[in-house]
Scaffold this motif. Structure first.
Motif, mmCIF file in Angstrom:
data_model
loop_
_atom_site.group_PDB
_atom_site.id
_atom_site.type_symbol
_atom_site.label_atom_id
_atom_site.label_comp_id
_atom_site.label_asym_id
_atom_site.label_seq_id
_atom_site.Cartn_x
_atom_site.Cartn_y
_atom_site.Cartn_z
ATOM 1 N N CYS A 125 0.839 -1.197 0.000
ATOM 2 C CA CYS A 125 0.000 0.000 0.000
ATOM 3 C C CYS A 125 0.876 1.250 0.000
ATOM 4 N N LEU A 126 0.607 2.164 -0.907
ATOM 5 C CA LEU A 126 1.402 3.381 -1.007
ATOM 6 C C LEU A 126 1.190 4.329 0.172
ATOM 7 N N LEU A 127 0.149 4.079 0.965
ATOM 8 C CA LEU A 127 -0.145 4.954 2.093
ATOM 9 C C LEU A 127 0.316 4.384 3.437
ATOM 10 N N CYS A 128 0.057 3.086 3.676
ATOM 11 C CA CYS A 128 0.412 2.514 4.986
ATOM 12 C C CYS A 128 1.487 1.428 4.890
ATOM 13 N N ASN A 129 1.858 1.067 3.655
ATOM 14 C CA ASN A 129 2.922 0.091 3.390
ATOM 15 C C ASN A 129 2.552 -1.350 3.739
ATOM 16 N N SER A 130 1.291 -1.623 4.037
ATOM 17 C CA SER A 130 0.894 -3.010 4.288
ATOM 18 C C SER A 130 0.832 -3.766 2.965
ATOM 19 N N PRO A 131 1.056 -5.081 2.973
ATOM 20 C CA PRO A 131 1.030 -5.868 1.727
ATOM 21 C C PRO A 131 -0.341 -5.794 1.057
ATOM 22 N N LEU A 132 -0.326 -5.719 -0.259
ATOM 23 C CA LEU A 132 -1.576 -5.711 -1.016
ATOM 24 C C LEU A 132 -1.946 -7.131 -1.394
ATOM 25 N N ASP A 133 -3.210 -7.455 -1.262
ATOM 26 C CA ASP A 133 -3.687 -8.785 -1.650
ATOM 27 C C ASP A 133 -3.740 -8.935 -3.158
ATOM 28 N N GLU A 134 -3.933 -7.820 -3.838
ATOM 29 C CA GLU A 134 -4.112 -7.862 -5.286
ATOM 30 C C GLU A 134 -2.856 -7.387 -5.990
ATOM 31 N N GLY A 135 -2.256 -8.255 -6.783
ATOM 32 C CA GLY A 135 -1.143 -7.857 -7.623
ATOM 33 C C GLY A 135 -1.629 -7.712 -9.055
ATOM 34 N N VAL A 136 -0.713 -7.717 -9.990
ATOM 35 C CA VAL A 136 -1.095 -7.677 -11.397
ATOM 36 C C VAL A 136 -1.539 -9.068 -11.811
ATOM 37 N N THR A 137 -2.783 -9.203 -12.250
ATOM 38 C CA THR A 137 -3.329 -10.489 -12.682
ATOM 39 C C THR A 137 -3.773 -10.375 -14.135
ATOM 40 N N TRP A 138 -4.142 -11.505 -14.722
ATOM 41 C CA TRP A 138 -4.669 -11.463 -16.089
ATOM 42 C C TRP A 138 -5.944 -10.636 -16.140
ATOM 43 N N LYS A 139 -6.700 -10.678 -15.059
ATOM 44 C CA LYS A 139 -7.950 -9.908 -15.021
ATOM 45 C C LYS A 139 -7.666 -8.411 -15.108
ATOM 46 N N THR A 140 -6.679 -7.936 -14.335
ATOM 47 C CA THR A 140 -6.379 -6.508 -14.376
ATOM 48 C C THR A 140 -5.687 -6.130 -15.686
ATOM 49 N N LEU A 141 -4.898 -7.036 -16.225
ATOM 50 C CA LEU A 141 -4.217 -6.748 -17.490
ATOM 51 C C LEU A 141 -5.202 -6.635 -18.642
ATOM 52 N N LEU A 142 -6.251 -7.478 -18.628
ATOM 53 C CA LEU A 142 -7.209 -7.509 -19.728
ATOM 54 C C LEU A 142 -8.381 -6.558 -19.526
ATOM 55 N N SER A 143 -8.555 -6.066 -18.318
ATOM 56 C CA SER A 143 -9.667 -5.144 -18.053
ATOM 57 C C SER A 143 -9.184 -3.706 -18.157
ATOM 58 N N ASN A 144 -10.108 -2.788 -17.961
ATOM 59 C CA ASN A 144 -9.768 -1.373 -18.003
ATOM 60 C C ASN A 144 -9.431 -0.818 -16.619
ATOM 61 N N ARG A 145 -9.339 -1.698 -15.636
ATOM 62 C CA ARG A 145 -9.074 -1.239 -14.276
ATOM 63 C C ARG A 145 -7.578 -1.303 -13.969
ATOM 64 N N PHE A 146 -7.083 -0.244 -13.377
ATOM 65 C CA PHE A 146 -5.692 -0.248 -12.931
ATOM 66 C C PHE A 146 -5.538 -1.175 -11.727
#
Length: 202
Positions: free
Chosen positions: A9-30
């Motif tokens: 997390c860019l704000l609190c530095n805790s690990p993010l559950d969501e990384g770059v996946t095929w879903k995010t790569l193929l969708s319009n969501r960052f």
């Protein structure tokens, strides 16, 4: 669309559950850049009936902290935090997107134009029609001083707003002085219409 893998997390530095996946790569969501806990701290603005101004979030303590880190501690990575929300709002607009400009002396001091970076991260094209003609800022002024402030913008050379439609983009809307002054410059130069979009409503 630019893709960046953010592991914490860019704000609190805790690990993010969501990384770059095929879903995010193929969708319009960052891909996510802040955790759900931090995201929930930002209060959305209620939808307003008037279409001339859209603001995404209220100016609460957490948003104040975000702005301080981003603008005054020069944490340019935080431009990524709201890129999905900004893209959703602006990507399909037919109007020309115009960032509220910084004075060149302030830009040299801060090292980056914070409005431009928000738009860059959201992949929103924009054109600078305005220039700031004073280093004076609205921060720290009373409401009356803001409302009575002299003009701080001018039209850039070789830019013709005649019969064009615009959306001004700024980080925060409080009294409306900044947006209204910029809007007046464009309308007086022949703009057909001028709306506004801000990340925050004070």
């Amino acid at each position: 669309m630019k893709r960046y893998e953010v592991l914490n997390c860019l704000l609190c530095n805790s690990p993010l559950d969501e990384g770059v996946t095929w879903k995010t790569l193929l969708s319009n969501r960052f891909p996510r850049t802040i955790c759900l806990h931090c995201e929930e701290k930002f209060e959305p603005c209620e939808t307003e009936s008037r279409e001339s101004l859209i603001s995404l979030y209220k100016y609460n303590d957490d948003m104040k902290g975000y702005l301080h880190r981003y603008k005054f501690m020069h944490d340019v990575l935080l431009a990524k935090v709201f890129r999905h929300q900004i893209q959703q709002q602006l990507s399909k607009k037919k109007e020309i997107i115009v960032p509220i400009p910084m004075h060149h002396a302030k830009l040299k001091e801060r090292t980056f134009a914070h409005i431009d970076e928000l738009l860059n991260e959201a992949n929103i094209p924009y054109v600078h029609y305005l220039k700031k003609i004073t280093t004076e800022t609205q921060a720290g002024k009373t409401r009356e001083e803001r409302l009575n402030a002299p003009q701080i913008f001018a039209l850039k050379e070789n830019q013709d707003p005649g019969n064009k439609e615009f959306i001004l983009v700024d980080d925060i809307y409080t009294t409306g002085t900044t947006i209204n002054q910029a809007k007046r410059i464009l309308l007086d130069a022949g703009a057909k219409s001028v709306k506004a979009f801000t990340l925050i409503r004070g």
